[in-house]
Design an enzyme around this catalytic site. Structure first.
Site, PDB file in Angstrom:
ATOM      1  N   GLU A   1      22.153  12.881 -20.599  1.00  0.00           N
ATOM      2  CA  GLU A   1      23.211  12.972 -19.177  1.00  0.00           C
ATOM      3  C   GLU A   1      22.634  12.476 -18.124  1.00  0.00           C
ATOM      4  O   GLU A   1      21.487  12.265 -17.945  1.00  0.00           O
ATOM      5  CB  GLU A   1      23.807  14.408 -19.053  1.00  0.00           C
ATOM      6  CG  GLU A   1      24.451  14.945 -20.452  1.00  0.00           C
ATOM      7  CD  GLU A   1      25.131  16.307 -19.983  1.00  0.00           C
ATOM      8  OE1 GLU A   1      25.511  16.719 -18.757  1.00  0.00           O
ATOM      9  OE2 GLU A   1      25.629  17.181 -20.897  1.00  0.00           O
ATOM     10  N   PRO A   2      23.342  11.950 -17.052  1.00  0.00           N
ATOM     11  CA  PRO A   2      23.026  11.518 -15.813  1.00  0.00           C
ATOM     12  C   PRO A   2      22.156  12.530 -15.002  1.00  0.00           C
ATOM     13  O   PRO A   2      22.634  13.783 -15.172  1.00  0.00           O
ATOM     14  CB  PRO A   2      24.134  11.079 -15.169  1.00  0.00           C
ATOM     15  CG  PRO A   2      25.201  11.095 -16.171  1.00  0.00           C
ATOM     16  CD  PRO A   2      25.049  12.014 -17.103  1.00  0.00           C
ATOM     17  N   GLY A   3      20.941  12.090 -14.745  1.00  0.00           N
ATOM     18  CA  GLY A   3      20.325  12.788 -13.800  1.00  0.00           C
ATOM     19  C   GLY A   3      19.014  13.807 -14.659  1.00  0.00           C
ATOM     20  O   GLY A   3      18.333  14.573 -13.880  1.00  0.00           O
ATOM     21  N   VAL A   4      19.028  13.579 -15.865  1.00  0.00           N
ATOM     22  CA  VAL A   4      17.899  14.384 -16.645  1.00  0.00           C
ATOM     23  C   VAL A   4      16.595  13.927 -16.522  1.00  0.00           C
ATOM     24  O   VAL A   4      15.629  14.324 -16.999  1.00  0.00           O
ATOM     25  CB  VAL A   4      18.233  14.576 -18.064  1.00  0.00           C
ATOM     26  CG1 VAL A   4      19.540  15.387 -18.382  1.00  0.00           C
ATOM     27  CG2 VAL A   4      18.691  13.466 -18.695  1.00  0.00           C
TER      28      VAL A   4
ATOM     29  N   LYS B   1      15.659  10.232 -16.998  1.00  0.00           N
ATOM     30  CA  LYS B   1      15.308   8.935 -18.058  1.00  0.00           C
ATOM     31  C   LYS B   1      14.529   7.755 -17.389  1.00  0.00           C
ATOM     32  O   LYS B   1      13.678   7.471 -17.634  1.00  0.00           O
ATOM     33  CB  LYS B   1      16.609   8.252 -18.537  1.00  0.00           C
ATOM     34  CG  LYS B   1      17.485   9.585 -19.391  1.00  0.00           C
ATOM     35  CD  LYS B   1      18.739   8.805 -20.022  1.00  0.00           C
ATOM     36  CE  LYS B   1      19.648   8.336 -18.838  1.00  0.00           C
ATOM     37  NZ  LYS B   1      20.220   9.482 -18.175  1.00  0.00           N
TER      38      LYS B   1
ATOM     39  N   GLU C   1      39.223  39.047  -6.585  1.00  0.00           N
ATOM     40  CA  GLU C   1      37.844  38.866  -6.896  1.00  0.00           C
ATOM     41  C   GLU C   1      37.300  40.205  -7.220  1.00  0.00           C
ATOM     42  O   GLU C   1      36.444  40.452  -8.132  1.00  0.00           O
ATOM     43  CB  GLU C   1      37.246  38.122  -5.883  1.00  0.00           C
ATOM     44  CG  GLU C   1      37.610  36.764  -5.390  1.00  0.00           C
ATOM     45  CD  GLU C   1      37.605  35.900  -6.494  1.00  0.00           C
ATOM     46  OE1 GLU C   1      36.280  36.131  -7.677  1.00  0.00           O
ATOM     47  OE2 GLU C   1      38.173  34.884  -6.912  1.00  0.00           O
TER      48      GLU C   1
ATOM     49  N   HIS D   1      38.186  40.851 -10.818  1.00  0.00           N
ATOM     50  CA  HIS D   1      37.036  40.165 -11.709  1.00  0.00           C
ATOM     51  C   HIS D   1      35.736  40.943 -11.672  1.00  0.00           C
ATOM     52  O   HIS D   1      35.071  41.096 -12.808  1.00  0.00           O
ATOM     53  CB  HIS D   1      36.874  38.824 -11.324  1.00  0.00           C
ATOM     54  CG  HIS D   1      37.965  37.927 -11.417  1.00  0.00           C
ATOM     55  ND1 HIS D   1      38.696  37.532 -12.784  1.00  0.00           N
ATOM     56  CD2 HIS D   1      38.620  36.965 -10.575  1.00  0.00           C
ATOM     57  CE1 HIS D   1      39.510  36.804 -12.467  1.00  0.00           C
ATOM     58  NE2 HIS D   1      39.523  36.277 -11.205  1.00  0.00           N
TER      59      HIS D   1
ATOM     60  N   ASP E   1      42.317  31.179 -14.161  1.00  0.00           N
ATOM     61  CA  ASP E   1      41.888  32.077 -15.017  1.00  0.00           C
ATOM     62  C   ASP E   1      42.767  32.191 -16.420  1.00  0.00           C
ATOM     63  O   ASP E   1      42.223  32.184 -17.329  1.00  0.00           O
ATOM     64  CB  ASP E   1      42.297  33.632 -14.282  1.00  0.00           C
ATOM     65  CG  ASP E   1      41.165  33.377 -13.108  1.00  0.00           C
ATOM     66  OD1 ASP E   1      40.375  32.795 -12.971  1.00  0.00           O
ATOM     67  OD2 ASP E   1      41.940  34.258 -12.261  1.00  0.00           O
TER      68      ASP E   1
END
EC number: 3.4.24.-
Length: 636
Positions: free
Chosen positions: A204-207, A209, A426, A429, A503
């Site tokens: 994935e982008p940002g890992v 490479k 909230e 939850h 939700d």
């Protein structure tokens, strides 16, 4: 390039000045008040002794009658009898050279020549500028479209080492092996081994490479050639293939060496797809790459390393052994990897004593190395904004919230009534997160608007979960239902809000997967029904199975959701008084953590089944854990 632009600008300035000067001269020499007259009429007036003065400019005569009238006319070239007639009749005659049009006139031949050649010179300058832009070089490279844009590093290398790369120990071992081969190839050849011709990094982008490729360039003692896949794509047919040949020609001259192609999917996309553009320049470039990597004209000592986010769209011929022998997946870092990455990026940042990088690592599941670097950078900017000398834990926590949920919108106009309903939602939850024994531990609750969210409840699991049992999944559904149930308990059925939209979507999807994907329903049985959702151009959902089976699945999903809703509403109703105190504290402070939440509940005699938990240090933990964050966001 800048010189060519300056030349073009001077061309335009000089041309404008010439044209302006010419127009000004013509305007100054013209006689807008003179009355046009035919030559015959003027001759008659001379004979009638009506002309007192005449001014001859080239082929134009401006005459002044004795009564003050100003007239003008033109005489043919070589016709001088009228001048003799005027002199004979006593007319005062003045003569001057033409202001324009006569090339032989003194000083005007250069102006006329420049006016004539200016359009040609202007187009020539524009053409030269275009050629220099496309050729990316001097005048000798005006037509060198096929030259490679690769950057060759021989003496100067990127200042990135493998020590700067953290969170991917297994991948670093693979890269270290390649470096060892480049340093001592005889040790590998003695056993009949050959180096891989190509290594593909995907993830994935940002890992990390590209960072890993930079580290490889910094560690290897061979030339490093870097090029982007998009550098081979041009508007002219054949340019991409020519640049590919030139890149590998450069590599052969510098062998042994490493060629790094970033974003290889720009040229390596699978062939055979529908091409509405006729001739596909990209396919020619890909064919040339395939030949260079494993064709009749290959040479030893060139290692190809490529990086992509989309390995699924690459051409199969590119991925076969002999070309990219090794395909290394670079995953997102786990909690230990994130901790190591944070330590690397925190080396040049002054951290306060209250900073706990381990907690930050647990609070950022699913984050890549680039995300973690961004968090530390955001924290540094926040601390600098507050004129602090050190980065504190509160700066890091705020940076995480900014990255995950967006900027705070404290200036958002929210009425007290709406704010209370958001707090109730909230708190519902969070209460269910504490009352479900299989739920992930609560971290904090906030009603500060961020991004599209008006509030958020955050949970930070302490154990790595690769599989989930039914109890875990049902706990998630109960927590998702907590917001809507709290609204109904406090305000009645007519007082529920639109805040539970997300939700309900997540709870419904989870219930459907429990029944139809994971086969956990007793009534439907162990069966998996695939459901494909195609949002493109309003595409509909396609689900496998007979109508009777789908009807049974829908009934079971509704039953599961209704049961969870009633159970959640019962728990909240039993603890309504305690929850009211939580709501008041939440409205007052806007953000409360798990410890404070539990303290308020304990004052009302409420015993939680899932208390706030702490974990031992990662340095002492033998097994890596991968926490996952569960966010319940109210979108209104």
């Amino acid at each position: 390039m800048q010189t060519a632009k300056n030349i073009l600008i001077w061309f335009l300035i000089i041309g404008f000045m010439i044209v302006a000067f010419n127009l000004f001269e013509e305007k100054g020499s013209s006689s807008p008040s003179a009355t046009p007259m035919s030559l015959t009429t003027l001759v008659d007036m001379v004979k009638q002794n009506k002309i007192g003065e005449a001014d001859i400019k080239g082929d134009k005569i401006i005459a002044y009658t004795k009564d003050g009238q100003k007239v003008e006319t033109y005489i043919p070239k070589g016709y001088t009898s009228i001048i003799d007639e005027m002199i004979k009749d006593g007319v005062k005659v003045k003569a001057s050279p033409s202001s324009g049009g006569d090339i032989s006139s003194s000083g005007n031949w250069l102006v006329s020549m420049l006016i004539s050649w200016f359009p040609v010179l202007l187009f020539a300058g524009i053409w030269i500028l275009m050629m220099r832009q496309m050729g990316n070089g001097g005048p000798t490279r005006a037509f060198s479209f096929g030259k490679s844009k690769a950057k060759v590093y021989i003496e100067e290398k990127p200042n990135v080492k493998l020590d700067n790369v953290a969170g991917m120990d297994e991948v670093k071992e693979e890269v270290a092996e390649v470096i060892e081969y480049l340093k001592d190839p005889a040790r590998f050849r003695k056993l009949g081994g050959r180096p891989p011709k190509g290594i593909l990094f995907y993830g994935e982008p940002g890992v990390g490479k590209t960072l890993l490729a930079k580290a490889l360039a910094g560690e290897a003692h061979v030339p490093f050639i870097s090029v982007s896949g998009s550098d081979f794509v041009e508007m002219f047919v054949g340019v991409g293939a020519a640049r590919m040949r030139d890149t590998f020609e450069t590599a052969r001259k510098n062998a042994p060496c490493i060629v790094f192609i970033d974003e290889i999917d720009a040229v390596g996309r699978s062939r055979g797809a529908i091409n509405l553009g006729g001739n596909d320049e990209r396919e020619q470039t890909l064919n040339q790459l395939l030949v260079e990597m494993d064709g009749f004209d290959t040479s030893e000592g060139i290692l190809i390393i490529a990086a992509t986010n989309r390995p699924d769209i690459l051409d199969p011929a590119l991925l076969r052994p002999g070309r990219f022998d090794r395909q290394i997946f670079i995953p997102k870092p786990d909690v230990k990897g994130r901790y190591e990455i944070l330590k690397v990026h925190a080396k040049n940042k002054p951290l306060a004593k209250d900073v706990d990088l381990e907690l930050i690592a647990r609070a950022t599941p699913g984050f890549t190395g680039a995300d973690l670097e961004n968090i530390l950078n955001e924290a540094a900017l926040l601390a600098a904004r507050k004129r602090k000398d050190l980065i504190h834990m509160e700066d890091l926590e705020e940076a995480i919230d900014r990255v995950m949920m967006g900027l705070e919108r404290r200036g958002m106009a929210i009425s007290p009534k709406e704010k209370e309903k958001i707090a109730v939602h909230e708190a519902g939850h969070a209460l269910m997160g504490l009352m479900m024994p299989d739920a992930d531990p609560l971290h904090k609750v906030s009603i500060i608007p961020r991004g599209m969210a008006l509030g958020v409840t955050t949970q930070l699991p302490i154990d790595d979960k690769h599989i989930y049992d039914k109890a875990d999944l049902l706990s998630r559904i109960h927590i998702l239902m907590g917001g809507r149930c709290a609204e109904e308990v406090f305000y009645g059925k007519d007082g529920i809000t639109t805040g539970a939209e997300n939700d309900l979507q997540r709870a419904t999807d989870l219930a459907y997967r429990i029944v139809a994907t994971w086969g956990m329903s007793e009534n439907v049985g162990p069966i998996s029904v695939r459901r494909n959702i195609n949002p493109f151009l309003g595409g509909s959902t396609v689900t496998e199975g007979s109508p009777d089976l789908l009807k049974e699945i829908d009934k079971e999903v509704q039953k599961l959701l209704a049961s969870a809703y009633e159970e959640t509403k019962r728990v909240i109703a039993e603890n309504k008084e305690a929850l009211s105190s939580v709501v008041k504290r939440l409205i007052e402070k806007e953000t409360i953590d798990c410890k404070e939440f539990v303290e308020i509940l304990s004052l009302h005699g409420v015993e939680v089944k899932n208390a706030c938990k702490q974990e031992e240090s990662l340095e002492k933990k033998e097994n890596n854990v991968e926490p996952k964050i569960d966010k319940n966001v109210v979108n209104v």
